[in-house]
Scaffold this active site. Structure first.
Site, PDB file in Angstrom:
ATOM      1  CB  CYS A  14      -0.959  -0.035   1.134  1.00  0.00           C
ATOM      2  SG  CYS A  14      -0.005  -0.094   2.967  1.00  0.00           S
ATOM      3  CG  HIS A 116      -4.402   0.731   3.876  1.00  0.00           C
ATOM      4  ND1 HIS A 116      -3.849   0.000   3.003  1.00  0.00           N
ATOM      5  CD2 HIS A 116      -5.485   1.347   3.007  1.00  0.00           C
ATOM      6  CE1 HIS A 116      -4.220   0.141   1.807  1.00  0.00           C
ATOM      7  NE2 HIS A 116      -5.331   1.115   1.993  1.00  0.00           N
TER       8      HIS A 116
END
Length: 203
Positions: A14, A116
């Site tokens: 990510c 994330h």
């Protein structure tokens, strides 16, 4: 109107997707470059602390900051005690939001503490959420809507925001407007009401 580049999630990459989405270019950054940065940051560690033990990704903020510095940019942590209204959005190239995330294998959610990385960027006059886990870019809106969005996100204690700016902007701190505006919040409900009135007028 230009096409929005939106890189989708692969493994634990990510952070890599976030920067490619930020720069709106496939291959602006690569996994090989990120891994090389990890080694340069901790050359003597058998298990590198800046990525996952298996080398699948999960890069930390140190890797992101170094990768940006290699391109002449800086990542600046935003103090959540300040109101986003103090930001000069025109001088900021994009935003990187760090949020908690569940870890899944197939359809099974594993209770591991994961983080994330998400890019927020202004494109064609509108701000978009370019989260690599989304099927498509999610439009947030214009400046006033985006500031309300940031206020809502910053209300969460487990989320962190980083501003991406050029080295020059970072050096002279021109990403920050008048310091007196740092703690004066715009009423987001008023913003929504104005938008609804505009819709009623057909604007």
């Amino acid at each position: 109107m230009s096409v929005i580049y939106h890189e989708k999630q692969i493994r634990e990459l990510c952070a890599l997707h976030a920067l490619n989405n930020l720069f709106q270019s496939k291959g602006a950054f690569t996994k090989e470059e990120f891994d090389s940065i990890c080694k340069s940051l901790s050359p003597d560690n058998w298990i590198n602390p800046h990525r996952s033990a298996l080398g699948l990704g999960n890069y930390d903020i140190n890797v992101i900051m170094k990768a940006l510095q290699n391109r002449g940019y800086e990542a600046i942590w935003f103090d959540k005690r300040k109101d986003p209204g103090c930001l000069d959005l025109a001088r900021i190239d994009g935003f990187i939001l760090n949020i908690p995330s569940d870890y899944k294998i197939s359809f099974i959610t594993i209770p591991l503490k994961r983080r994330h990385w998400i890019t927020l960027k202004k494109i064609n006059g509108k701000f978009y959420n370019l989260d690599s886990k989304l099927d498509n870019p999610q439009q947030i809106g214009e400046d006033s809507e985006f500031l309300c969005y940031l206020r809502e996100e910053m209300d969460s204690l487990d989320k962190e925001l980083f501003l991406v700016v050029s080295e020059e902007v970072a050096k002279n701190q021109s990403w920050l407007k008048d310091r007196n505006s740092c703690y004066s919040q715009t009423n987001c409900r008023d913003v929504v009401e104005v938008q609804l009135k505009d819709l009623e007028r057909g604007n």
